[in-house]
Write an enzyme that holds these catalytic residues in place. Structure first.
Site, PDB file in Angstrom:
ATOM      1  N   HIS A 104       0.986  -0.982   0.119  1.00 46.98           N
ATOM      2  CA  HIS A 104      -0.041  -0.110   0.017  1.00 46.98           C
ATOM      3  C   HIS A 104       0.883   1.185  -0.146  1.00 46.98           C
ATOM      4  CE1 HIS A 104       0.837  -1.372   4.231  1.00 46.98           C
ATOM      5  NE2 HIS A 104       0.653  -0.122   4.525  1.00 46.98           N
ATOM      6  N   HIS A 106       1.089   5.122   1.470  1.00 45.76           N
ATOM      7  CA  HIS A 106       0.326   6.141   2.195  1.00 45.76           C
ATOM      8  C   HIS A 106       0.219   7.595   1.688  1.00 45.76           C
ATOM      9  CE1 HIS A 106       0.444   3.717   6.154  1.00 45.76           C
ATOM     10  NE2 HIS A 106       1.426   3.099   5.450  1.00 45.76           N
TER      11      HIS A 106
HETATM   12  P1  5GP Z   1       2.032   0.002   7.318  1.00 46.81           P
HETATM   13  O1  5GP Z   1       2.667  -0.044   8.438  1.00 46.81           O
HETATM   14  O2  5GP Z   1       1.840  -1.601   7.256  1.00 46.81           O
HETATM   15  O3  5GP Z   1       2.568   0.679   6.028  1.00 46.81           O
HETATM   16  O4  5GP Z   1       0.516   0.746   7.721  1.00 46.81           O
HETATM   17  C1  5GP Z   1      -0.589  -0.089   7.768  1.00 46.81           C
HETATM   18  C2  5GP Z   1      -1.446   1.006   8.045  1.00 46.81           C
HETATM   19  O5  5GP Z   1      -3.002   0.581   8.143  1.00 46.81           O
HETATM   20  C3  5GP Z   1      -1.530   1.749   9.565  1.00 46.81           C
HETATM   21  O6  5GP Z   1      -1.365   3.067   9.145  1.00 46.81           O
HETATM   22  C4  5GP Z   1      -2.654   1.408   9.944  1.00 46.81           C
HETATM   23  O7  5GP Z   1      -3.289   2.515  10.705  1.00 46.81           O
HETATM   24  C5  5GP Z   1      -3.687   1.010   9.012  1.00 46.81           C
HETATM   25  N1  5GP Z   1      -4.948   0.023   9.153  1.00 46.81           N
HETATM   26  C6  5GP Z   1      -4.598  -1.215   9.845  1.00 46.81           C
HETATM   27  N2  5GP Z   1      -5.744  -1.689  10.003  1.00 46.81           N
HETATM   28  C7  5GP Z   1      -6.789  -0.780   9.378  1.00 46.81           C
HETATM   29  C8  5GP Z   1      -8.022  -1.022   8.888  1.00 46.81           C
HETATM   30  O8  5GP Z   1      -8.751  -2.126   9.371  1.00 46.81           O
HETATM   31  N3  5GP Z   1      -8.615  -0.152   8.328  1.00 46.81           N
HETATM   32  C9  5GP Z   1      -7.849   1.010   7.876  1.00 46.81           C
HETATM   33  N4  5GP Z   1      -8.798   1.909   7.101  1.00 46.81           N
HETATM   34  N5  5GP Z   1      -6.761   1.014   8.051  1.00 46.81           N
HETATM   35  C10 5GP Z   1      -6.207  -0.029   8.870  1.00 46.81           C
END
Ligand code: 5GP
Ligand code: ZN
Length: 117
Positions: A104, A106
């Site tokens: 993903h 951000h």
């Molecule tokens: P990563 O650290 O993997 O780049 O970021 C994962 C992101 O996914 C985090 O910023 C977290 O807040 C978001 N996230 C985790 N679970 C959910 C969810 O169920 N729904 C949404 N909308 N965001 C999520």
């Protein structure tokens, strides 16, 4: 051949509609929705519909999609109210601070100060 959905993956479940999320953009290949714990006034997650863990697991067939996601980011940031600039962040693997192993992007914007990501 596309990767199958991962039954244990939160973002696969969101793509499938099994966990709710408000899609602010969607097309054949990707969905975009707000991060549940926003680190900035505008915090979007751009998520390919196909499961792959991170950039290190991307295939040549993902090249155009990844480019298209980056090209789309400024439009969505602007539409969501980040009128004065934004950041894109991709966390990859444990040392990259990745929590959800479905690639993903951000998109973070809006007035500073922002939370640490
Ligand atoms: P990563 O650290 O993997 O780049 O970021 C994962 C992101 O996914 C985090 O910023 C977290 O807040 C978001 N996230 C985790 N679970 C959910 C969810 O169920 N729904 C949404 N909308 N965001 C999520
Ligand atoms: Zn997934």
């Amino acid at each position: 051949m596309k990767n199958p959905p991962d039954p244990n993956c939160i973002f696969c479940k969101i793509v499938a509609g099994q966990i709710p999320a408000k899609f602010i953009y969607q097309d054949d290949e990707l969905v975009v929705f707000p991060d549940i714990h926003p680190a900035a006034p505008v915090h979007l997650l751009m998520v390919p519909r196909e499961h792959f863990a991170h950039l290190g697991d991307a295939h040549a067939r993902h090249e155009a999609l990844l480019g298209r996601m980056l090209f789309l980011a400024p439009r969505l940031a602007r539409e969501q109210g980040a009128s004065d600039g934004f950041r894109v962040v991709v966390n990859n693997g444990p040392d990259g601070g990745q929590e959800i192993y479905h690639l993903h992007i951000h998109v973070l914007g809006g007035p500073r100060p922002w939370k640490r990501l």
